[in-house]
Design a protein around this motif. Sequence first.
Motif, PDB file in Angstrom:
ATOM      1  N   LEU A 136       0.827  -1.209   0.000  1.00 39.63           N
ATOM      2  CA  LEU A 136       0.000   0.000   0.000  1.00 39.63           C
ATOM      3  C   LEU A 136       0.863   1.262   0.000  1.00 39.63           C
ATOM      4  O   LEU A 136       0.524   2.251  -0.647  1.00 39.63           O
ATOM      5  CB  LEU A 136      -0.944  -0.006   1.208  1.00 39.63           C
ATOM      6  CG  LEU A 136      -2.075  -1.030   1.139  1.00 39.63           C
ATOM      7  CD1 LEU A 136      -2.759  -1.177   2.497  1.00 39.63           C
ATOM      8  CD2 LEU A 136      -3.091  -0.656   0.077  1.00 39.63           C
ATOM      9  N   MET A 137       1.983   1.224   0.707  1.00 35.33           N
ATOM     10  CA  MET A 137       2.896   2.375   0.706  1.00 35.33           C
ATOM     11  C   MET A 137       3.506   2.578  -0.687  1.00 35.33           C
ATOM     12  O   MET A 137       3.645   3.703  -1.162  1.00 35.33           O
ATOM     13  CB  MET A 137       4.006   2.187   1.744  1.00 35.33           C
ATOM     14  CG  MET A 137       3.538   2.236   3.188  1.00 35.33           C
ATOM     15  SD  MET A 137       2.808   3.826   3.668  1.00 35.33           S
ATOM     16  CE  MET A 137       1.054   3.428   3.649  1.00 35.33           C
ATOM     17  N   SER A 138       3.850   1.467  -1.344  1.00 38.82           N
ATOM     18  CA  SER A 138       4.405   1.559  -2.701  1.00 38.82           C
ATOM     19  C   SER A 138       3.360   2.114  -3.667  1.00 38.82           C
ATOM     20  O   SER A 138       3.681   2.925  -4.540  1.00 38.82           O
ATOM     21  CB  SER A 138       4.885   0.182  -3.176  1.00 38.82           C
ATOM     22  OG  SER A 138       5.967  -0.260  -2.388  1.00 38.82           O
ATOM     23  N   LEU A 139       2.105   1.695  -3.490  1.00 40.85           N
ATOM     24  CA  LEU A 139       1.023   2.206  -4.331  1.00 40.85           C
ATOM     25  C   LEU A 139       0.831   3.702  -4.106  1.00 40.85           C
ATOM     26  O   LEU A 139       0.666   4.471  -5.067  1.00 40.85           O
ATOM     27  CB  LEU A 139      -0.278   1.440  -4.036  1.00 40.85           C
ATOM     28  CG  LEU A 139      -1.502   1.850  -4.840  1.00 40.85           C
ATOM     29  CD1 LEU A 139      -1.305   1.577  -6.330  1.00 40.85           C
ATOM     30  CD2 LEU A 139      -2.741   1.103  -4.321  1.00 40.85           C
ATOM     31  N   ALA A 140       0.857   4.124  -2.833  1.00 39.84           N
ATOM     32  CA  ALA A 140       0.707   5.545  -2.519  1.00 39.84           C
ATOM     33  C   ALA A 140       1.832   6.354  -3.156  1.00 39.84           C
ATOM     34  O   ALA A 140       1.592   7.404  -3.765  1.00 39.84           O
ATOM     35  CB  ALA A 140       0.702   5.748  -1.003  1.00 39.84           C
ATOM     36  N   GLU A 141       3.061   5.851  -3.029  1.00 35.67           N
ATOM     37  CA  GLU A 141       4.206   6.548  -3.622  1.00 35.67           C
ATOM     38  C   GLU A 141       4.051   6.646  -5.141  1.00 35.67           C
ATOM     39  O   GLU A 141       4.270   7.714  -5.731  1.00 35.67           O
ATOM     40  CB  GLU A 141       5.489   5.797  -3.281  1.00 35.67           C
ATOM     41  CG  GLU A 141       6.747   6.468  -3.806  1.00 35.67           C
ATOM     42  CD  GLU A 141       8.000   5.673  -3.517  1.00 35.67           C
ATOM     43  OE1 GLU A 141       9.089   6.262  -3.605  1.00 35.67           O
ATOM     44  OE2 GLU A 141       7.897   4.466  -3.212  1.00 35.67           O
ATOM     45  N   GLU A 142       3.641   5.551  -5.768  1.00 36.17           N
ATOM     46  CA  GLU A 142       3.473   5.524  -7.225  1.00 36.17           C
ATOM     47  C   GLU A 142       2.432   6.539  -7.688  1.00 36.17           C
ATOM     48  O   GLU A 142       2.654   7.296  -8.634  1.00 36.17           O
ATOM     49  CB  GLU A 142       3.062   4.115  -7.655  1.00 36.17           C
ATOM     50  CG  GLU A 142       2.752   3.948  -9.120  1.00 36.17           C
ATOM     51  CD  GLU A 142       2.140   2.586  -9.434  1.00 36.17           C
ATOM     52  OE1 GLU A 142       1.326   2.506 -10.378  1.00 36.17           O
ATOM     53  OE2 GLU A 142       2.449   1.607  -8.725  1.00 36.17           O
ATOM     54  N   LYS A 143       1.279   6.560  -7.006  1.00 37.44           N
ATOM     55  CA  LYS A 143       0.195   7.461  -7.418  1.00 37.44           C
ATOM     56  C   LYS A 143       0.540   8.927  -7.143  1.00 37.44           C
ATOM     57  O   LYS A 143       0.181   9.811  -7.926  1.00 37.44           O
ATOM     58  CB  LYS A 143      -1.119   7.081  -6.722  1.00 37.44           C
ATOM     59  CG  LYS A 143      -1.638   5.703  -7.117  1.00 37.44           C
ATOM     60  CD  LYS A 143      -1.815   5.588  -8.613  1.00 37.44           C
ATOM     61  CE  LYS A 143      -2.252   4.200  -9.039  1.00 37.44           C
ATOM     62  NZ  LYS A 143      -2.296   4.069 -10.518  1.00 37.44           N
ATOM     63  N   LEU A 144       1.232   9.185  -6.049  1.00 39.42           N
ATOM     64  CA  LEU A 144       1.640  10.563  -5.762  1.00 39.42           C
ATOM     65  C   LEU A 144       2.690  11.034  -6.771  1.00 39.42           C
ATOM     66  O   LEU A 144       2.691  12.200  -7.174  1.00 39.42           O
ATOM     67  CB  LEU A 144       2.161  10.679  -4.332  1.00 39.42           C
ATOM     68  CG  LEU A 144       1.076  10.626  -3.247  1.00 39.42           C
ATOM     69  CD1 LEU A 144       1.685  10.337  -1.884  1.00 39.42           C
ATOM     70  CD2 LEU A 144       0.285  11.931  -3.204  1.00 39.42           C
ATOM     71  N   LEU A 145       3.554  10.132  -7.194  1.00 38.89           N
ATOM     72  CA  LEU A 145       4.525  10.486  -8.234  1.00 38.89           C
ATOM     73  C   LEU A 145       3.822  10.804  -9.549  1.00 38.89           C
ATOM     74  O   LEU A 145       4.216  11.719 -10.275  1.00 38.89           O
ATOM     75  CB  LEU A 145       5.539   9.350  -8.427  1.00 38.89           C
ATOM     76  CG  LEU A 145       6.661   9.271  -7.397  1.00 38.89           C
ATOM     77  CD1 LEU A 145       7.455   7.974  -7.544  1.00 38.89           C
ATOM     78  CD2 LEU A 145       7.581  10.483  -7.499  1.00 38.89           C
ATOM     79  N   GLU A 146       2.745  10.047  -9.842  1.00 35.77           N
ATOM     80  CA  GLU A 146       1.950  10.340 -11.043  1.00 35.77           C
ATOM     81  C   GLU A 146       1.349  11.732 -10.963  1.00 35.77           C
ATOM     82  O   GLU A 146       1.319  12.462 -11.955  1.00 35.77           O
ATOM     83  CB  GLU A 146       0.834   9.304 -11.212  1.00 35.77           C
ATOM     84  CG  GLU A 146       1.291   7.974 -11.771  1.00 35.77           C
ATOM     85  CD  GLU A 146       0.136   7.007 -11.967  1.00 35.77           C
ATOM     86  OE1 GLU A 146      -1.033   7.465 -12.081  1.00 35.77           O
ATOM     87  OE2 GLU A 146       0.392   5.788 -11.997  1.00 35.77           O
ATOM     88  N   ILE A 147       0.871  12.094  -9.776  1.00 30.74           N
ATOM     89  CA  ILE A 147       0.321  13.440  -9.585  1.00 30.74           C
ATOM     90  C   ILE A 147       1.409  14.480  -9.855  1.00 30.74           C
ATOM     91  O   ILE A 147       1.162  15.500 -10.507  1.00 30.74           O
ATOM     92  CB  ILE A 147      -0.266  13.596  -8.159  1.00 30.74           C
ATOM     93  CG1 ILE A 147      -1.578  12.805  -8.046  1.00 30.74           C
ATOM     94  CG2 ILE A 147      -0.494  15.067  -7.813  1.00 30.74           C
ATOM     95  CD1 ILE A 147      -2.163  12.749  -6.653  1.00 30.74           C
TER      96      ILE A 147
END
Length: 200
Positions: free
Chosen positions: A28-39
């Motif tokens: 979940l932390m990796s997913l959060a990091e990935e999506k925030l990087l997309e932002i």
Amino acid sequence: MRLNVRCVSAYAFAIENFKRTPEEVDALMSLAEEKLLEICQHGDLLGEYGVRLNVLGKTSLLPPRVQAVITKAEEMTRHNNRAILNLCMPYAARNDIAFAVDSTIEHAIAEGWDREITEDDIAAHLMTAAAGSPPLDVLVRTSGVKRLSDYLLWQCSENTQLQFSNTYWPDFGLWDFVPIILDYQQKVWAGASSLKAVSS
């Protein structure tokens, strides 16, 4: 944006979620990091619509790599002022309230208040208030669940309509949201009409 909703808050990760298995939490932390990087990579889109991103919660509990990308994403959108997107992670309403009470007391001591602390004082120190969010009009709970799960408890304690949807969050879209907005408007208009009748 099409419905002129000025502020949206999404419950992305609860403090309680840290009790999941290390593998789940790390994913979940990796997913959060990935999506925030997309932002961050598409920050021009948020800029085009004037959306400011806030991450609300006890962010000190997050891994440093996630904290770093949160800082970057927030700074990129800090100047936007047309709408607000709050991602609540890791968040718990009880923690939010405790933090607000603590902050209010510290502020009162620093300012040398000679009066009682009021509900308005505490409300002004909630994470949503500090992020510039307006009062909460509608709280939507998806997935057919009918509980608040320690989310925005103070904010939805007065004049907030609770809406429950059977649609699971990943599938929740505009056509699920429009009936909720229409129901909200109908209730607001009905309330305004009854107030006019009483005051006449």
